[in-house]
Design a protein around this motif. Structure first.
Motif, PDB file in Angstrom:
ATOM      1  N   ASN A  50      58.388  58.936  97.412  1.00 16.29           N
ATOM      2  CA  ASN A  50      58.045  57.516  97.424  1.00 16.29           C
ATOM      3  C   ASN A  50      56.686  57.250  96.774  1.00 16.29           C
ATOM      4  OD1 ASN A  50      60.089  55.740  98.743  1.00 16.29           O
ATOM      5  ND2 ASN A  50      59.983  57.381 100.244  1.00 16.29           N
ATOM      6  N   LEU A  51      55.730  58.152  96.949  1.00 17.02           N
ATOM      7  CA  LEU A  51      54.435  57.989  96.282  1.00 17.02           C
ATOM      8  C   LEU A  51      54.585  58.106  94.761  1.00 17.02           C
ATOM      9  CD1 LEU A  51      51.913  59.860  98.589  1.00 17.02           C
ATOM     10  CD2 LEU A  51      51.925  57.434  98.021  1.00 17.02           C
ATOM     11  N   LEU A  52      55.419  59.035  94.309  1.00 11.76           N
ATOM     12  CA  LEU A  52      55.673  59.157  92.875  1.00 11.76           C
ATOM     13  C   LEU A  52      56.352  57.898  92.325  1.00 11.76           C
ATOM     14  CD1 LEU A  52      56.805  62.884  92.665  1.00 11.76           C
ATOM     15  CD2 LEU A  52      54.700  61.882  91.749  1.00 11.76           C
ATOM     16  N   LEU A  53      57.304  57.366  93.067  1.00 10.57           N
ATOM     17  CA  LEU A  53      57.970  56.130  92.668  1.00 10.57           C
ATOM     18  C   LEU A  53      56.964  54.991  92.600  1.00 10.57           C
ATOM     19  CD1 LEU A  53      60.671  54.628  92.128  1.00 10.57           C
ATOM     20  CD2 LEU A  53      60.748  54.190  94.592  1.00 10.57           C
ATOM     21  N   TYR A  54      56.100  54.901  93.613  1.00  9.80           N
ATOM     22  CA  TYR A  54      55.096  53.844  93.653  1.00  9.80           C
ATOM     23  C   TYR A  54      54.130  53.944  92.466  1.00  9.80           C
ATOM     24  CZ  TYR A  54      51.447  50.793  95.493  1.00  9.80           C
ATOM     25  OH  TYR A  54      50.531  49.802  95.654  1.00  9.80           O
ATOM     26  N   SER A  55      53.727  55.155  92.120  1.00  7.49           N
ATOM     27  CA  SER A  55      52.797  55.308  91.004  1.00  7.49           C
ATOM     28  C   SER A  55      53.476  55.044  89.660  1.00  7.49           C
ATOM     29  CB  SER A  55      52.171  56.697  91.006  1.00  7.49           C
ATOM     30  OG  SER A  55      53.135  57.682  90.716  1.00  7.49           O
ATOM     31  N   ALA A  56      54.759  55.292  89.566  1.00  6.24           N
ATOM     32  CA  ALA A  56      55.469  55.114  88.299  1.00  6.24           C
ATOM     33  C   ALA A  56      55.863  53.664  88.039  1.00  6.24           C
ATOM     34  CB  ALA A  56      56.710  56.001  88.272  1.00  6.24           C
ATOM     35  N   VAL A  57      56.373  52.980  89.055  1.00  5.91           N
ATOM     36  CA  VAL A  57      56.898  51.631  88.830  1.00  5.91           C
ATOM     37  C   VAL A  57      56.172  50.541  89.605  1.00  5.91           C
ATOM     38  CG1 VAL A  57      59.200  52.431  88.184  1.00  5.91           C
ATOM     39  CG2 VAL A  57      58.707  51.925  90.571  1.00  5.91           C
ATOM     40  N   GLY A  58      55.266  50.910  90.496  1.00  9.16           N
ATOM     41  CA  GLY A  58      54.471  49.909  91.203  1.00  9.16           C
ATOM     42  C   GLY A  58      55.068  49.389  92.488  1.00  9.16           C
ATOM     43  N   TRP A  59      56.166  49.969  92.927  1.00  9.14           N
ATOM     44  CA  TRP A  59      56.727  49.582  94.215  1.00  9.14           C
ATOM     45  C   TRP A  59      57.439  50.770  94.829  1.00  9.14           C
ATOM     46  CZ3 TRP A  59      61.867  50.117  95.217  1.00  9.14           C
ATOM     47  CH2 TRP A  59      62.713  50.249  94.118  1.00  9.14           C
ATOM     48  N   CYS A  60      57.595  50.716  96.134  1.00  7.95           N
ATOM     49  CA  CYS A  60      58.378  51.691  96.886  1.00  7.95           C
ATOM     50  C   CYS A  60      58.930  50.946  98.095  1.00  7.95           C
ATOM     51  CB  CYS A  60      57.529  52.896  97.301  1.00  7.95           C
ATOM     52  SG  CYS A  60      56.250  52.536  98.502  1.00  7.95           S
ATOM     53  N   PRO A  61      59.846  51.533  98.856  1.00  9.23           N
ATOM     54  CA  PRO A  61      60.388  50.809 100.008  1.00  9.23           C
ATOM     55  C   PRO A  61      59.308  50.315 100.977  1.00  9.23           C
ATOM     56  CG  PRO A  61      61.744  52.716  99.551  1.00  9.23           C
ATOM     57  CD  PRO A  61      60.555  52.802  98.632  1.00  9.23           C
ATOM     58  N   ALA A  62      58.274  51.119 101.200  1.00  7.51           N
ATOM     59  CA  ALA A  62      57.208  50.692 102.123  1.00  7.51           C
ATOM     60  C   ALA A  62      56.453  49.487 101.566  1.00  7.51           C
ATOM     61  CB  ALA A  62      56.250  51.847 102.382  1.00  7.51           C
ATOM     62  N   LEU A  65      58.490  46.351 102.126  1.00  3.75           N
ATOM     63  CA  LEU A  65      58.431  45.916 103.521  1.00  3.75           C
ATOM     64  C   LEU A  65      57.077  45.287 103.854  1.00  3.75           C
ATOM     65  CD1 LEU A  65      60.236  48.886 105.302  1.00  3.75           C
ATOM     66  CD2 LEU A  65      61.095  46.577 104.961  1.00  3.75           C
ATOM     67  N   MET A  66      56.007  45.867 103.333  1.00  6.94           N
ATOM     68  CA  MET A  66      54.672  45.309 103.584  1.00  6.94           C
ATOM     69  C   MET A  66      54.535  43.921 102.972  1.00  6.94           C
ATOM     70  SD  MET A  66      52.237  48.583 102.986  1.00  6.94           S
ATOM     71  CE  MET A  66      52.583  50.130 103.775  1.00  6.94           C
ATOM     72  N   SER A  67      55.076  43.744 101.775  1.00  6.72           N
ATOM     73  CA  SER A  67      55.027  42.423 101.140  1.00  6.72           C
ATOM     74  C   SER A  67      55.819  41.407 101.939  1.00  6.72           C
ATOM     75  CB  SER A  67      55.574  42.502  99.713  1.00  6.72           C
ATOM     76  OG  SER A  67      54.721  43.255  98.900  1.00  6.72           O
ATOM     77  N   LYS A  68      56.995  41.795 102.399  1.00  9.13           N
ATOM     78  CA  LYS A  68      57.821  40.889 103.204  1.00  9.13           C
ATOM     79  C   LYS A  68      57.158  40.553 104.534  1.00  9.13           C
ATOM     80  CE  LYS A  68      62.290  41.384 101.286  1.00  9.13           C
ATOM     81  NZ  LYS A  68      62.703  40.107 100.791  1.00  9.13           N
ATOM     82  N   ALA A  69      56.340  41.487 105.049  1.00  9.03           N
ATOM     83  CA  ALA A  69      55.633  41.255 106.312  1.00  9.03           C
ATOM     84  C   ALA A  69      54.414  40.354 106.123  1.00  9.03           C
ATOM     85  CB  ALA A  69      55.215  42.582 106.928  1.00  9.03           C
TER      86      ALA A  69
END
Length: 78
Positions: A50-62, A65-69
């Motif tokens: 998930n950290l690799l996904l976040y660094s590559a595309v700028g989002w991850c499941p967490a 969820l944080m944005s929706k919260a």
């Protein structure tokens, strides 16, 4: 406080909380590996993916969820 506008930047943003959550989850995973079962290493691999996904595309499941919260995104000057 930003210099240009004089406004306060929110302290808790998605960009700050994603790595913080990852650090907590890895710590919990290490404790579980040492005390319960080596299979808890899978949790560490999931966090890393998930950290690799976040660094590559700028989002991850967490981050979603944080944005929706209602956690704000950081604003960077251009």
């Amino acid at each position: 406080m930003t210099r240009a506008t004089g406004t306060h930047e929110p302290r808790l943003t998605v960009e700050r909380m994603v790595p913080a959550l990852a650090g907590v989850m890895v710590t919990i995973s290490v404790i579980l590996v040492l005390t319960v079962s080596p299979w808890w290493t899978v949790l560490t691999l999931f966090v890393a993916a998930n950290l690799l996904l976040y660094s590559a595309v700028g989002w991850c499941p967490a981050s979603l969820l944080m944005s929706k919260a209602g956690l704000p995104r950081a604003t960077y000057p251009r």
